[in-house]
Design a protein around this motif. Sequence first.
Motif, PDB file in Angstrom:
ATOM      1  N   ILE A 129       0.772  -1.056  -0.165  1.00 13.13           N
ATOM      2  CA  ILE A 129      -0.151   0.018   0.292  1.00 13.13           C
ATOM      3  C   ILE A 129       0.913   1.260   0.222  1.00 13.13           C
ATOM      4  CG2 ILE A 129      -1.960   1.206   1.299  1.00 13.13           C
ATOM      5  CD1 ILE A 129      -2.275  -1.575   2.611  1.00 13.13           C
ATOM      6  N   SER A 130       0.722   2.050  -0.782  1.00 16.18           N
ATOM      7  CA  SER A 130       1.417   3.184  -1.097  1.00 16.18           C
ATOM      8  C   SER A 130       0.621   4.493  -0.945  1.00 16.18           C
ATOM      9  CB  SER A 130       2.081   3.464  -2.223  1.00 16.18           C
ATOM     10  OG  SER A 130       2.902   2.232  -2.712  1.00 16.18           O
ATOM     11  N   ALA A 131       0.595   5.089   0.023  1.00 15.78           N
ATOM     12  CA  ALA A 131      -0.185   6.462   0.395  1.00 15.78           C
ATOM     13  C   ALA A 131       0.431   7.444   1.162  1.00 15.78           C
ATOM     14  CB  ALA A 131      -1.555   6.259   1.198  1.00 15.78           C
ATOM     15  N   ASP A 132       0.341   8.703   1.008  1.00 15.95           N
ATOM     16  CA  ASP A 132       0.895   9.921   1.776  1.00 15.95           C
ATOM     17  C   ASP A 132       2.442   9.666   1.670  1.00 15.95           C
ATOM     18  OD1 ASP A 132      -1.745  10.445   2.305  1.00 15.95           O
ATOM     19  OD2 ASP A 132      -1.728   9.843   4.472  1.00 15.95           O
ATOM     20  N   GLN A 133       2.941   9.343   0.665  1.00 13.99           N
ATOM     21  CA  GLN A 133       4.526   9.135   0.567  1.00 13.99           C
ATOM     22  C   GLN A 133       5.103   8.081   1.333  1.00 13.99           C
ATOM     23  OE1 GLN A 133       3.319  12.813   0.805  1.00 13.99           O
ATOM     24  NE2 GLN A 133       3.082  12.382  -1.335  1.00 13.99           N
ATOM     25  N   LYS A 134       4.202   7.218   1.784  1.00 17.18           N
ATOM     26  CA  LYS A 134       4.621   6.220   2.560  1.00 17.18           C
ATOM     27  C   LYS A 134       4.264   4.720   1.882  1.00 17.18           C
ATOM     28  CE  LYS A 134       5.709   8.623   6.057  1.00 17.18           C
ATOM     29  NZ  LYS A 134       7.127   8.704   6.832  1.00 17.18           N
ATOM     30  N   ASN A 135       5.290   3.877   2.165  1.00 13.64           N
ATOM     31  CA  ASN A 135       4.989   2.308   1.573  1.00 13.64           C
ATOM     32  C   ASN A 135       4.968   1.501   2.886  1.00 13.64           C
ATOM     33  OD1 ASN A 135       5.248   2.995  -1.060  1.00 13.64           O
ATOM     34  ND2 ASN A 135       7.503   2.793  -0.943  1.00 13.64           N
ATOM     35  N   ILE A 136       3.533   0.633   2.994  1.00  9.42           N
ATOM     36  CA  ILE A 136       3.394  -0.068   3.849  1.00  9.42           C
ATOM     37  C   ILE A 136       3.125  -1.582   3.090  1.00  9.42           C
ATOM     38  CG2 ILE A 136       1.741  -0.607   5.986  1.00  9.42           C
ATOM     39  CD1 ILE A 136       2.696   1.839   6.024  1.00  9.42           C
TER      40      ILE A 136
END
Length: 226
Positions: A129-136
């Motif tokens: 999951i990539s959102a708000d410049q973060k990768n989870i």
Amino acid sequence: MRLTYFGHSSFLLETSHARLVIDPFFTGNPSCSTSVDQISCDYVLVSHGHEDHSGDALALAKRCDATIIANYEIAEYFTAKGARTHGMNPGGGHTFPFGRVKLTLAHHTSSIEAGENPRYMGVPCGLLISADQKNIYHAGDTAVFLDMQLIGNAGLDVALIPIGDNFTMGPHDALLALEFLKAKLAVPMHYNTWPIIAQDAGAFARLAGTGGHQVKVMAPGDSFEV
Ligand code: NI
Ligand code: MN
């Protein structure tokens, strides 16, 4: 974004644009005191068919008018039951209003309504999951595999990895997974829900630390800002 743990492999990810529940397992989850009725979300992400990952997906999606994101078979199954869904498959990514979701490989099985005639629910997946410049990365249920190096190439801020053993990789193999994923932070999951997956997460975190990997042990109900 904010990450909240509900025990087992169940998480809430609050991005600036949407609330995502991953592998909803509230009902019948002995490690979770939160009721599914207390949860609201815009999307429900399901890694594979097993009820300890998909159990509350339909009720949650219907009540919240949320979209279920999962592999094609699981999406079709829930579509037939009246939910809004988005089907994908491993290697495929899609850009949603909140960010991007890519399904990854996972080595496990995937069925629903197990017993004499389990329904085959396609291949099990992990979720990137990539959102708000973060990768989870939520690994789902999986064995360790060398291709985790490719997943790690995305540059992971947080990796959620199973350590319970028996059904998934155990702590020893999860340490290997940390080597492959090279995430800034890892959170252990899929342990202590039942005696058969009892593990000492603190000991795992300390061992990981000596190998240079930061591991955060979350208790059900804990949350932190990613
Ligand atoms: Ni499973
Ligand atoms: Mn499981």
